[in-house]
Design a protein around this motif. Structure first.
Motif, PDB file in Angstrom:
ATOM      1  N   THR A  96       0.989  -1.273  -0.033  1.00 21.19           N
ATOM      2  CA  THR A  96      -0.049   0.103  -0.153  1.00 21.19           C
ATOM      3  C   THR A  96       0.765   1.094   0.049  1.00 21.19           C
ATOM      4  O   THR A  96       1.662   1.396   0.801  1.00 21.19           O
ATOM      5  N   VAL A  97       0.748   2.027  -1.080  1.00 18.61           N
ATOM      6  CA  VAL A  97       1.511   3.177  -1.142  1.00 18.61           C
ATOM      7  C   VAL A  97       0.953   4.530  -1.157  1.00 18.61           C
ATOM      8  O   VAL A  97      -0.107   4.457  -2.042  1.00 18.61           O
ATOM      9  N   ALA A  98       0.991   5.395  -0.393  1.00 20.67           N
ATOM     10  CA  ALA A  98       0.111   6.626  -0.274  1.00 20.67           C
ATOM     11  C   ALA A  98       0.874   7.643  -0.246  1.00 20.67           C
ATOM     12  O   ALA A  98       2.268   8.031   0.012  1.00 20.67           O
ATOM     13  N   TRP A  99       0.206   8.863  -0.547  1.00 22.01           N
ATOM     14  CA  TRP A  99       0.782  10.201  -0.445  1.00 22.01           C
ATOM     15  C   TRP A  99      -0.078  11.067   0.738  1.00 22.01           C
ATOM     16  O   TRP A  99      -1.333  10.631   0.756  1.00 22.01           O
ATOM     17  N   PHE A 100       0.821  11.686   1.644  1.00 26.51           N
ATOM     18  CA  PHE A 100       0.011  12.484   2.497  1.00 26.51           C
ATOM     19  C   PHE A 100       0.793  13.855   2.621  1.00 26.51           C
ATOM     20  O   PHE A 100       1.634  14.098   1.819  1.00 26.51           O
ATOM     21  N   ARG A 101      -0.015  14.714   3.271  1.00 20.49           N
ATOM     22  CA  ARG A 101       0.475  15.946   3.263  1.00 20.49           C
ATOM     23  C   ARG A 101       0.337  16.651   4.576  1.00 20.49           C
ATOM     24  O   ARG A 101      -0.723  16.165   5.313  1.00 20.49           O
ATOM     25  N   GLN A 102       1.174  17.786   5.015  1.00 16.47           N
ATOM     26  CA  GLN A 102       0.941  18.318   6.183  1.00 16.47           C
ATOM     27  C   GLN A 102       1.440  19.853   6.177  1.00 16.47           C
ATOM     28  O   GLN A 102       2.241  20.182   5.723  1.00 16.47           O
ATOM     29  N   ALA A 103       0.583  20.342   6.322  1.00 15.20           N
ATOM     30  CA  ALA A 103       0.571  21.938   6.360  1.00 15.20           C
ATOM     31  C   ALA A 103       1.017  22.469   7.669  1.00 15.20           C
ATOM     32  O   ALA A 103       0.401  21.666   8.652  1.00 15.20           O
ATOM     33  N   PRO A 104       1.661  23.564   7.860  1.00 13.62           N
ATOM     34  CA  PRO A 104       2.009  24.158   9.090  1.00 13.62           C
ATOM     35  C   PRO A 104       0.854  24.275  10.139  1.00 13.62           C
ATOM     36  O   PRO A 104      -0.463  24.572   9.916  1.00 13.62           O
ATOM     37  N   GLY A 105       0.918  23.477  11.119  1.00 12.56           N
ATOM     38  CA  GLY A 105      -0.064  23.820  12.287  1.00 12.56           C
ATOM     39  C   GLY A 105      -1.299  22.584  12.051  1.00 12.56           C
ATOM     40  O   GLY A 105      -2.271  22.801  12.767  1.00 12.56           O
ATOM     41  N   LYS A 106      -1.103  22.054  11.188  1.00 15.23           N
ATOM     42  CA  LYS A 106      -2.181  20.992  10.641  1.00 15.23           C
ATOM     43  C   LYS A 106      -1.820  19.655  10.892  1.00 15.23           C
ATOM     44  O   LYS A 106      -0.574  19.159  10.772  1.00 15.23           O
ATOM     45  N   GLU A 107      -2.867  18.746  11.163  1.00 15.50           N
ATOM     46  CA  GLU A 107      -2.416  17.208  11.046  1.00 15.50           C
ATOM     47  C   GLU A 107      -2.097  16.991   9.736  1.00 15.50           C
ATOM     48  O   GLU A 107      -2.544  17.174   8.782  1.00 15.50           O
ATOM     49  N   ARG A 108      -1.277  15.622   9.613  1.00 15.55           N
ATOM     50  CA  ARG A 108      -1.041  15.015   8.446  1.00 15.55           C
ATOM     51  C   ARG A 108      -2.590  14.631   7.755  1.00 15.55           C
ATOM     52  O   ARG A 108      -3.226  13.879   8.596  1.00 15.55           O
ATOM     53  N   GLU A 109      -2.422  14.743   6.675  1.00 15.11           N
ATOM     54  CA  GLU A 109      -3.670  14.320   5.676  1.00 15.11           C
ATOM     55  C   GLU A 109      -3.318  13.472   4.831  1.00 15.11           C
ATOM     56  O   GLU A 109      -2.579  13.596   4.012  1.00 15.11           O
ATOM     57  N   PHE A 110      -4.412  12.483   4.535  1.00 12.42           N
ATOM     58  CA  PHE A 110      -4.155  11.631   3.221  1.00 12.42           C
ATOM     59  C   PHE A 110      -4.810  12.439   2.105  1.00 12.42           C
ATOM     60  O   PHE A 110      -5.709  13.106   2.004  1.00 12.42           O
ATOM     61  N   VAL A 111      -3.902  11.932   0.977  1.00 11.35           N
ATOM     62  CA  VAL A 111      -4.135  12.529  -0.298  1.00 11.35           C
ATOM     63  C   VAL A 111      -4.601  11.590  -1.247  1.00 11.35           C
ATOM     64  O   VAL A 111      -5.357  11.623  -1.724  1.00 11.35           O
ATOM     65  N   ALA A 112      -3.728  10.360  -1.354  1.00 12.87           N
ATOM     66  CA  ALA A 112      -4.062   9.382  -2.391  1.00 12.87           C
ATOM     67  C   ALA A 112      -3.146   8.215  -1.965  1.00 12.87           C
ATOM     68  O   ALA A 112      -2.082   8.229  -1.393  1.00 12.87           O
ATOM     69  N   ALA A 113      -3.652   6.985  -2.544  1.00 12.51           N
ATOM     70  CA  ALA A 113      -3.080   5.795  -2.302  1.00 12.51           C
ATOM     71  C   ALA A 113      -3.376   4.556  -3.242  1.00 12.51           C
ATOM     72  O   ALA A 113      -4.452   4.994  -3.942  1.00 12.51           O
ATOM     73  N   PHE A 114      -2.531   3.614  -3.506  1.00 17.07           N
ATOM     74  CA  PHE A 114      -2.945   2.358  -4.104  1.00 17.07           C
ATOM     75  C   PHE A 114      -3.046   1.354  -2.938  1.00 17.07           C
ATOM     76  O   PHE A 114      -1.749   1.394  -2.011  1.00 17.07           O
ATOM     77  N   PHE A 115      -4.042   0.713  -2.759  1.00 20.12           N
ATOM     78  CA  PHE A 115      -3.979  -0.411  -1.632  1.00 20.12           C
ATOM     79  C   PHE A 115      -3.325  -1.681  -2.299  1.00 20.12           C
ATOM     80  O   PHE A 115      -3.758  -2.316  -3.202  1.00 20.12           O
ATOM     81  N   ARG A 116      -2.321  -2.304  -1.502  1.00 25.85           N
ATOM     82  CA  ARG A 116      -1.959  -3.592  -1.605  1.00 25.85           C
ATOM     83  C   ARG A 116      -1.461  -3.816  -2.990  1.00 25.85           C
ATOM     84  O   ARG A 116      -1.707  -4.917  -3.553  1.00 25.85           O
ATOM     85  N   GLY A 117      -0.839  -2.947  -3.890  1.00 25.00           N
ATOM     86  CA  GLY A 117      -0.472  -3.325  -5.144  1.00 25.00           C
ATOM     87  C   GLY A 117      -1.686  -3.015  -6.127  1.00 25.00           C
ATOM     88  O   GLY A 117      -1.260  -3.498  -7.370  1.00 25.00           O
ATOM     89  N   GLY A 118      -2.595  -2.818  -5.806  1.00 29.20           N
ATOM     90  CA  GLY A 118      -3.894  -2.981  -6.615  1.00 29.20           C
ATOM     91  C   GLY A 118      -3.860  -1.631  -7.610  1.00 29.20           C
ATOM     92  O   GLY A 118      -2.918  -0.879  -7.512  1.00 29.20           O
TER      93      GLY A 118
END
Length: 124
Positions: free
Chosen positions: A31-53
């Protein structure tokens, strides 16, 4: 080890492509994902592929603008970001895990492997 790259300073509406290259272990079943984190904010999910799908998953605010893709031969995952907005400004991080379950895919704390992050700044 994950290596993220491709960030930069762009204007609103511009595009960037981020890359996340893995070494030492193949992405093909992770499972490969991109997250992002802006200053003062929590890390946020952006996009992913699940288990090589092949089916991509996106956070609602990026649907239609961002595209996650992968090149298994290069062991690299990409995030094509179009129509960038100032609210997309953040450090973007790639993450991978080989044991994640579907219900945990959007939870950053569940990922064991992280790249170092790449800064994306979108000016208005």
């Amino acid at each position: 080890q994950l290596q993220a790259s491709g960030g930069g300073l762009v204007q609103t509406g511009a595009s960037l492509r981020l890359s996340c290259a893995a070494s030492g272990r193949t992405f093909s079943r992770a499972t490969v994902a991109w997250f992002r984190q802006a200053p003062g904010k929590e890390r946020e999910f952006v996009a992913a592929f699940f288990r090589g799908g092949s089916r991509p998953y996106y956070e609602d605010s990026v649907k239609g603008r961002f595209t996650i893709s992968r090149d298994n031969d290069k062991n690299t995952v990409y995030l094509q970001m179009n129509g960038l907005k100032p609210e997309d400004t953040a450090v973007y991080l790639c993450a991978a895990d080989w044991a994640l379950i579907m219900s945990s895919m959007t939870l950053s704390r569940e990922y064991d492997y992280w790249g170092q992050g790449t800064q994306v700044t979108v000016s208005s």
